[in-house]
Design a protein around this motif. Structure first.
Motif, PDB file in Angstrom:
ATOM      1  N   GLU A 122       0.820  -1.206   0.000  1.00 30.42           N
ATOM      2  CA  GLU A 122       0.000   0.000   0.000  1.00 30.42           C
ATOM      3  C   GLU A 122       0.861   1.266   0.000  1.00 30.42           C
ATOM      4  N   LEU A 123       1.915   1.267   0.814  1.00 33.65           N
ATOM      5  CA  LEU A 123       2.779   2.442   0.876  1.00 33.65           C
ATOM      6  C   LEU A 123       3.580   2.619  -0.401  1.00 33.65           C
ATOM      7  N   ASN A 124       4.022   1.490  -0.987  1.00 34.79           N
ATOM      8  CA  ASN A 124       4.747   1.570  -2.258  1.00 34.79           C
ATOM      9  C   ASN A 124       3.872   2.127  -3.372  1.00 34.79           C
ATOM     10  N   LEU A 125       2.557   1.870  -3.262  1.00 33.44           N
ATOM     11  CA  LEU A 125       1.628   2.368  -4.271  1.00 33.44           C
ATOM     12  C   LEU A 125       1.204   3.816  -3.985  1.00 33.44           C
ATOM     13  N   GLY A 126       1.763   4.393  -2.913  1.00 33.28           N
ATOM     14  CA  GLY A 126       1.488   5.797  -2.619  1.00 33.28           C
ATOM     15  C   GLY A 126       0.221   6.041  -1.824  1.00 33.28           C
ATOM     16  N   HIS A 127      -0.393   4.972  -1.274  1.00 33.31           N
ATOM     17  CA  HIS A 127      -1.631   5.131  -0.514  1.00 33.31           C
ATOM     18  C   HIS A 127      -1.328   5.668   0.886  1.00 33.31           C
ATOM     19  N   LYS A 128      -2.263   6.447   1.438  1.00 31.22           N
ATOM     20  CA  LYS A 128      -2.098   7.022   2.767  1.00 31.22           C
ATOM     21  C   LYS A 128      -3.274   6.615   3.656  1.00 31.22           C
ATOM     22  N   GLY A 129      -3.121   6.866   4.959  1.00 30.76           N
ATOM     23  CA  GLY A 129      -4.186   6.530   5.894  1.00 30.76           C
ATOM     24  C   GLY A 129      -4.491   5.047   5.937  1.00 30.76           C
ATOM     25  N   ILE A 130      -3.471   4.223   5.873  1.00 26.64           N
ATOM     26  CA  ILE A 130      -3.719   2.780   5.753  1.00 26.64           C
ATOM     27  C   ILE A 130      -4.307   2.183   7.030  1.00 26.64           C
ATOM     28  N   LEU A 131      -4.072   2.815   8.184  1.00 29.27           N
ATOM     29  CA  LEU A 131      -4.697   2.309   9.416  1.00 29.27           C
ATOM     30  C   LEU A 131      -6.214   2.439   9.360  1.00 29.27           C
ATOM     31  N   GLU A 132      -6.711   3.483   8.691  1.00 29.51           N
ATOM     32  CA  GLU A 132      -8.157   3.689   8.586  1.00 29.51           C
ATOM     33  C   GLU A 132      -8.819   2.531   7.847  1.00 29.51           C
ATOM     34  N   GLN A 133      -8.055   1.862   6.972  1.00 28.49           N
ATOM     35  CA  GLN A 133      -8.577   0.694   6.268  1.00 28.49           C
ATOM     36  C   GLN A 133      -8.280  -0.592   7.042  1.00 28.49           C
ATOM     37  N   ALA A 134      -7.062  -0.669   7.596  1.00 28.88           N
ATOM     38  CA  ALA A 134      -6.624  -1.930   8.182  1.00 28.88           C
ATOM     39  C   ALA A 134      -7.331  -2.257   9.493  1.00 28.88           C
ATOM     40  N   VAL A 135      -7.488  -1.270  10.377  1.00 27.50           N
ATOM     41  CA  VAL A 135      -8.062  -1.544  11.698  1.00 27.50           C
ATOM     42  C   VAL A 135      -9.513  -2.025  11.596  1.00 27.50           C
ATOM     43  N   PRO A 136     -10.398  -1.341  10.835  1.00 27.98           N
ATOM     44  CA  PRO A 136     -11.769  -1.866  10.706  1.00 27.98           C
ATOM     45  C   PRO A 136     -11.805  -3.257  10.070  1.00 27.98           C
ATOM     46  N   ASP A 137     -10.956  -3.483   9.074  1.00 28.11           N
ATOM     47  CA  ASP A 137     -10.921  -4.811   8.439  1.00 28.11           C
ATOM     48  C   ASP A 137     -10.482  -5.876   9.437  1.00 28.11           C
ATOM     49  N   PHE A 138      -9.487  -5.534  10.263  1.00 25.89           N
ATOM     50  CA  PHE A 138      -8.996  -6.472  11.268  1.00 25.89           C
ATOM     51  C   PHE A 138     -10.098  -6.782  12.284  1.00 25.89           C
ATOM     52  N   GLU A 139     -10.746  -5.737  12.806  1.00 25.25           N
ATOM     53  CA  GLU A 139     -11.787  -5.954  13.800  1.00 25.25           C
ATOM     54  C   GLU A 139     -12.968  -6.713  13.218  1.00 25.25           C
ATOM     55  N   ARG A 140     -13.349  -6.375  11.995  1.00 25.24           N
ATOM     56  CA  ARG A 140     -14.465  -7.069  11.354  1.00 25.24           C
ATOM     57  C   ARG A 140     -14.169  -8.561  11.225  1.00 25.24           C
ATOM     58  N   THR A 141     -12.949  -8.884  10.782  1.00 27.93           N
ATOM     59  CA  THR A 141     -12.573 -10.290  10.616  1.00 27.93           C
ATOM     60  C   THR A 141     -12.604 -11.026  11.947  1.00 27.93           C
ATOM     61  N   MET A 142     -12.031 -10.427  12.999  1.00 24.38           N
ATOM     62  CA  MET A 142     -11.996 -11.073  14.305  1.00 24.38           C
ATOM     63  C   MET A 142     -13.402 -11.297  14.858  1.00 24.38           C
TER      64      MET A 142
END
Length: 476
Positions: free
Chosen positions: A410-430
């Motif tokens: 994600e960072l190599n592709l220039g994306h920002k705010g990756i926690l805003e995507q990762a944390v909800p996805d992590f919690e949803r999965t758990m």
């Protein structure tokens, strides 16, 4: 845009015509059936479908003859050839005459429908003027990733220098391209660039390759031979895989670098040369030095300026552009249609690890150019090993490594705010996994997660999870 949705089915077997007609109609495809090729060709004189499905063996004109006729008159009209007598000759004959796909009988009806839909999509693509990237010089390096910009900067800084350079990087990363660029942008650009892959030369012939030999100097030396050093005089000698050089040759190479002269094998007259050395390796030369497999003094002679070439997975943002370049070049080399990756396919291959680096990507593009049936390449058109690689990654046990790979990508592709995507996805999965383990009981799921019931309920609402709760009243 014209809607392409008409298929003609040709088979002398009534049951095959019926099955295909019913299945395609259910899939929303307009179908016309024929029991012989002559009727289809007559109809083709006044009408035209968007795709044809034809059997091979029939009374009258056979499927291959019909295929040749259709392909000659309408080269963009996709024809699927099916046969109960599937063999190598039939497959080769079908593709060589321009078949879109080859379908052996008995076939899975879902597969036949999916193949037909791909053929119809191919027909639609003929109405779309897809952009064709300009074919770039094959000797130039493609790369916009920060890691590649460092390589470009190094080449730029060395543009007025004749200094020795050591290039390191994994196999397939493009070390020879960097060596070419260093030579092209150097004061020696008008002289020879000579390359030698040390690992590809038998150990007993490496000195003859490098320094040449005199006639009769050893068995088989029937003529005088000029070595790579003499060929590169005034220019650049690129020694690829220098870590594989035998110890005796390392000693002779060190002497040449120190004195600027050498003797041919079997010769007695010293030969002076002015050669710039660029060496490359995928190995850790420091480790080889520590193991006494590579001379330390030679290492220091070569390691004046070092350039590191990143792995392809460390410059993922370059993968789409590289793929477009290689697909264009493959089409030109193979005299084939230029393939174009669909957006989801481009995204998919950008996420792969590419252990063979740029060379593997180039070979993949050649494979796609030959094997993909449509102009636009789907994910399911990819070779099996790439699909398996993704499956293996999905089954990996070290989820933290997968998370790290995702974050890097994600960072190599220039994306920002990756926690805003990762944390909800992590919690949803758990949460979803915990609810499955408790058959939807929130109270038990909250205990598994280490939360209170109210916290779990709030998270479920925030994340929009549909859990079909069995004890929702307990959470109010």
């Amino acid at each position: 845009m014209i809607k392409h949705n008409t298929v003609w089915v040709l088979d002398d077997d009534k049951s095959i015509r019926w099955v295909l007609e019913k299945s395609l109609t259910r899939a929303g495809v307009s179908t016309q059936t024929f029991d012989n090729g002559d009727d289809l060709l007559h109809r083709l004189e006044r009408d035209r479908p968007d795709a044809i499905i034809s059997d091979i063996r029939m009374p009258g004109i056979n499927g291959l003859e019909l295929l040749s006729t259709v392909h000659e008159r309408f080269p963009s009209l996709p024809v699927i050839i099916m046969t109960a007598h599937s063999d190598l000759d039939s497959a080769v004959s079908s593709y060589s005459r321009g078949a879109f796909e080859y379908l052996p009988k008995p076939f899975d009806i879902d597969e036949a429908v999916a193949m037909t839909q791909r053929a119809l999509e191919h027909a639609r693509e003929q109405d779309v003027d897809l952009p064709t990237p300009v074919l770039e010089n094959s000797k130039e390096i493609i790369g916009e990733a920060p890691a590649m910009q460092e390589v470009f900067r190094a080449i730029g800084r060395l543009s007025q220098s004749n200094i020795t350079v050591l290039i390191n990087g994994e196999s397939g990363t493009g070390k020879e391209l960097v060596a070419h660029a260093l030579h092209k942008h150097s004061p020696r650009r008008d002289k020879q660039f000579i390359a030698l892959n040390v690992a590809a030369i038998p150990k007993d012939l490496i000195e003859s390759e490098l320094f040449g030999h005199e006639k009769g100097s050893f068995t088989g030396a029937t003529t005088h031979r000029t070595g790579r050093f003499e060929q590169a005089n005034g220019g650049t000698l690129f020694l690829d895989e220098i870590g594989d050089m035998p110890p005796d040759t390392q000693t002779r190479l060190l002497r040449v670098l120190s004195d600027g002269e050498f003797y041919r094998v079997g010769g007695t007259t010293p030969i002076k040369v002015d050669v710039r050395i660029i060496a490359a390796t995928h190995q850790n030369l420091e480790k080889l030095v520590a193991q006494h497999l590579f001379r330390e003094d030679l290492f220091h002679r070569l390691n004046v300026i070092r350039i590191h070439i990143p792995r392809l997975r460390d410059r993922r943002e370059d993968i789409p552009r590289l793929a477009r370049h290689f697909l264009n070049r493959a089409a030109e080399e193979l005299e084939a249609e230029i393939k174009v990756l669909r957006p989801e396919t481009e995204k998919y291959i950008t996420g792969l690890n590419w252990p063979g680096n740029v060379r593997q990507l180039e070979n993949f593009c050649r494979w796609i150019t030959v094997m993909a049936s449509s102009r636009e390449v789907r994910i399911d058109d990819l070779p099996p090993e790439l699909l398996e690689q993704q499956a293996q990654s999905s089954n990996a046990q070290d989820w933290t490594q997968l998370l790290e790979d995702w974050a890097n990508q994600e960072l190599n592709l220039g994306h920002k705010g990756i926690l805003e995507q990762a944390v909800p996805d992590f919690e949803r999965t758990m949460i979803q996994v915990a609810l499955r383990h408790t058959l939807g009981r929130r109270r038990d799921a909250a205990e598994l997660l280490g939360w209170g019931r109210n916290t779990l309920t709030r998270k479920i609402k925030e994340l929009g999870i549909d859990d079909n709760d069995e004890d929702d009243s307990l959470d109010d």
